[in-house]
Design an enzyme around this catalytic site. Structure first.
Site, PDB file in Angstrom:
ATOM      1  N   ASP A 216     -19.518 106.705 123.850  1.00 44.64           N
ATOM      2  CA  ASP A 216     -20.418 107.725 123.269  1.00 44.64           C
ATOM      3  C   ASP A 216     -21.708 107.805 124.089  1.00 44.64           C
ATOM      4  OD1 ASP A 216     -21.752 109.478 121.636  1.00 44.64           O
ATOM      5  OD2 ASP A 216     -21.446 108.329 119.794  1.00 44.64           O
ATOM      6  N   HIS A 310     -14.302 117.499 118.926  1.00 46.83           N
ATOM      7  CA  HIS A 310     -15.762 117.361 118.852  1.00 46.83           C
ATOM      8  C   HIS A 310     -16.448 117.822 120.128  1.00 46.83           C
ATOM      9  CE1 HIS A 310     -19.534 115.578 117.435  1.00 46.83           C
ATOM     10  NE2 HIS A 310     -19.664 114.993 118.607  1.00 46.83           N
TER      11      HIS A 310
HETATM   12  C1  HEM Z   1     -21.027 109.991 113.707  1.00 53.44           C
HETATM   13  C2  HEM Z   1     -21.107 111.177 114.280  1.00 53.44           C
HETATM   14  C3  HEM Z   1     -20.749 111.446 115.705  1.00 53.44           C
HETATM   15  C4  HEM Z   1     -19.876 110.801 116.528  1.00 53.44           C
HETATM   16  C5  HEM Z   1     -19.007 109.607 116.200  1.00 53.44           C
HETATM   17  C6  HEM Z   1     -19.928 111.459 117.805  1.00 53.44           C
HETATM   18  C7  HEM Z   1     -19.192 111.091 118.919  1.00 53.44           C
HETATM   19  C8  HEM Z   1     -19.224 111.729 120.127  1.00 53.44           C
HETATM   20  C9  HEM Z   1     -18.425 111.381 121.263  1.00 53.44           C
HETATM   21  C10 HEM Z   1     -17.435 110.220 121.304  1.00 53.44           C
HETATM   22  C11 HEM Z   1     -18.690 112.236 122.254  1.00 53.44           C
HETATM   23  C12 HEM Z   1     -18.054 112.278 123.647  1.00 53.44           C
HETATM   24  C13 HEM Z   1     -18.805 111.474 124.661  1.00 53.44           C
HETATM   25  C14 HEM Z   1     -20.140 112.028 125.035  1.00 53.44           C
HETATM   26  O1  HEM Z   1     -20.260 113.017 125.765  1.00 53.44           O
HETATM   27  O2  HEM Z   1     -21.123 111.444 124.534  1.00 53.44           O
HETATM   28  C15 HEM Z   1     -19.710 113.140 121.755  1.00 53.44           C
HETATM   29  C16 HEM Z   1     -20.264 114.172 122.467  1.00 53.44           C
HETATM   30  C17 HEM Z   1     -21.234 115.007 121.979  1.00 53.44           C
HETATM   31  N1  HEM Z   1     -21.752 115.032 120.720  1.00 53.44           N
HETATM   32 FE1  HEM Z   1     -21.251 113.800 119.210  1.00 53.44          FE
HETATM   33  N2  HEM Z   1     -20.825 112.494 117.729  1.00 53.44           N
HETATM   34  C18 HEM Z   1     -21.349 112.519 116.477  1.00 53.44           C
HETATM   35  C19 HEM Z   1     -22.281 113.389 115.979  1.00 53.44           C
HETATM   36  C20 HEM Z   1     -22.872 114.399 116.695  1.00 53.44           C
HETATM   37  C21 HEM Z   1     -23.877 115.293 116.190  1.00 53.44           C
HETATM   38  C22 HEM Z   1     -24.433 115.285 114.759  1.00 53.44           C
HETATM   39  C23 HEM Z   1     -24.213 116.109 117.205  1.00 53.44           C
HETATM   40  C24 HEM Z   1     -25.222 117.228 117.236  1.00 53.44           C
HETATM   41  C25 HEM Z   1     -25.492 118.047 116.238  1.00 53.44           C
HETATM   42  C26 HEM Z   1     -23.412 115.738 118.357  1.00 53.44           C
HETATM   43  C27 HEM Z   1     -23.470 116.330 119.583  1.00 53.44           C
HETATM   44  C28 HEM Z   1     -22.713 115.989 120.655  1.00 53.44           C
HETATM   45  C29 HEM Z   1     -22.832 116.634 121.960  1.00 53.44           C
HETATM   46  C30 HEM Z   1     -23.790 117.748 122.331  1.00 53.44           C
HETATM   47  C31 HEM Z   1     -21.887 116.025 122.779  1.00 53.44           C
HETATM   48  C32 HEM Z   1     -21.598 116.356 124.245  1.00 53.44           C
HETATM   49  C33 HEM Z   1     -20.583 117.457 124.315  1.00 53.44           C
HETATM   50  C34 HEM Z   1     -20.300 117.825 125.765  1.00 53.44           C
HETATM   51  O3  HEM Z   1     -21.103 118.558 126.339  1.00 53.44           O
HETATM   52  O4  HEM Z   1     -19.302 117.361 126.319  1.00 53.44           O
HETATM   53  N3  HEM Z   1     -22.610 114.692 117.998  1.00 53.44           N
HETATM   54  N4  HEM Z   1     -19.988 112.811 120.453  1.00 53.44           N
END
Ligand code: HEM
Length: 402
Positions: A216, A310
């Protein structure tokens, strides 16, 4: 501390949080003194500088978040005095000196352990201090999102303090010191503790994992990107130039349900491989850093990254370019009433303006993210995080004395 602070020289480094950390320190050019400090406890992050610490530095092993409300009758002078005292104590503790009264001596044997203390101002502070006309538009209340079940007692607050350190005793010591200094001016509203991977536990620095087991933080904006500052740091109003806006969410994970899914199902819901974080659009040879291809299809013509994955729903390309710097921590706080773990993510996102960062992304995630079935947003807050203070100054001084 040498004249050149770590944060001042961080510039193009700091690399996507933990990913780019090298040499066991931060990934930026370390000062000679820092490089000599091989012991994790001796590592330090300068308190003074153009930006507050705790934003671009990699997440430390431990975080304490504390929100405070001003006590009745505490006006601008006392609030200014508190920020002056807090800043001075944070600067002392950042170089491993005692912060002052309080703290019970619990950090006496430790160095600063990369301590950062970050201060934020909530919208309610401006009304209480008669500063409503200086409240930035970007601090407007966030909209309600579908599925939100935010507990007001654990949300919002006049003031926010984020304390990060690679040693839990150092972090809790700082919390106790700041709490003592707030007596008679501000009272704690809520406290949350979180953790991230301890630096040095992997042979080379790696992006951390959350409690769902996912890598993450991969696709975060990186300090070396040309548009990093435009995404993360505000340009105004005057007292906020160089500051940022922090959106916080306590997101509980339904871990028992999540862990009952087979790994390929878990991977489809995120759009990345669990083992190494590689995007599912990249084929077997892809790695964590392989760019995500949202248009890629498999031999069957089906999208490699599912419509509700996601990373597709959250990507800037799906949200008119909206971007933020995520800097979350895990939490594991015992059991919920139903016996399941009260565990999840202390989500934090820093951005120049939430209206071009968190808000549009969360609006889409709340409706279309496959992961959201396993998540509960339980508390939230938005704080203006002013720029850093120069030596001799304190965080928020241009607002509170302006
Ligand atoms: C417990 C809740 C969440 C989990 C487990 C989670 C997990 C992840 C994971 C595993 C990734 C892929 C790796 C990375 O690029 O970091 C990711 C990407 C991302 N997450 Fe989350 N996330 C959560 C909540 C959120 C929330 C609330 C937001 C914003 C409102 C968010 C925004 C993003 C964004 C912008 C990316 C990058 C997407 C990209 O450009 O590839 N996430 N998240």
């Amino acid at each position: 501390m040498t004249a050149v602070s770590r944060r001042a020289v961080l510039g193009g480094a700091g690399a996507g949080l933990a990913v780019g950390a090298v040499g066991g320190v931060w990934g930026g050019r370390a000062t000679a003194r820092e490089e000599a400090a091989a012991l994790p406890g001796q590592r330090r992050v300068a308190f003074h500088g153009p930006r507050q610490g705790g934003i671009v530095e990699p997440a430390q092993a431990r975080v304490e978040w504390a929100a405070f409300d001003l006590v009745a009758g505490a006006g601008r002078d006392r609030a200014a005095g508190l920020l002056r005292d807090w800043s001075a104590a944070a600067a002392r503790m950042a170089v491993g000196e005692p912060g002052g009264d309080g703290g019970g001596g619990i950090a006496l044997d430790a160095g600063p352990s990369s301590l950062t203390v970050t201060f934020g101002f909530g919208a309610s502070l401006f009304d209480k201090l008669g500063l409503a006309d200086r409240r930035p538009p970007a601090l407007a209340a966030l909209p309600a999102f579908p599925g939100d079940a935010l507990d007001p007692a654990r949300s919002d607050g006049d003031l926010w303090v984020q304390i990060g350190a690679d040693d839990a005793l150092v972090a809790v010591h700082a919390l106790r010191v700041l709490r003592r200094l707030s007596a008679g001016v501000a009272a704690p509203r809520w406290l949350m503790s979180g953790f991230a991977r301890t630096p040095g536990t992997t042979p080379t620095p790696m992006t951390g994992r959350n409690l769902m087991g996912q890598v993450d933080g991969t696709n975060n904006p990186r300090p070396q990107d040309g548009d990093f500052a435009a995404k993360v740091f505000a340009t105004g109003p005057d007292w906020m130039a160089g500051g940022s806006y922090a959106v916080l969410r306590r997101i509980r994970m339904l871990l028992d349900d999540w862990e009952s899914l087979p790994a390929d199902r878990q991977e489809r819901l995120v759009g990345r491989r669990k083992s190494d974080g590689a995007p599912l659009s990249g084929g077997p040879d892809a790695g964590e850093r392989t760019p995500v291809d949202l248009a890629a299809t498999g031999p069957d013509g089906v999208l490699a990254i599912a419509p509700d994955a996601h990373v597709r729903v959250a990507a800037p390309a799906s949200n008119g370019g909206a971007a933020m710097l995520r800097r979350g921590f895990s939490f594991h706080d015992g059991l919920s009433a139903d016996g399941s773990p009260d565990a999840g993510l202390l989500f934090a996102a820093f951005q120049a303006d939430p209206a071009r960062g968190f808000v549009p992304v969360q609006q889409r995630l709340a409706r279309g993210d496959g992961l959201s079935r396993f998540l509960r947003h339980e508390a939230g807050a938005l704080f203006a995080v002013p720029p850093g203070a120069p030596e001799g100054g304190y965080v928020g001084q241009p607002l509170l004395e302006g």
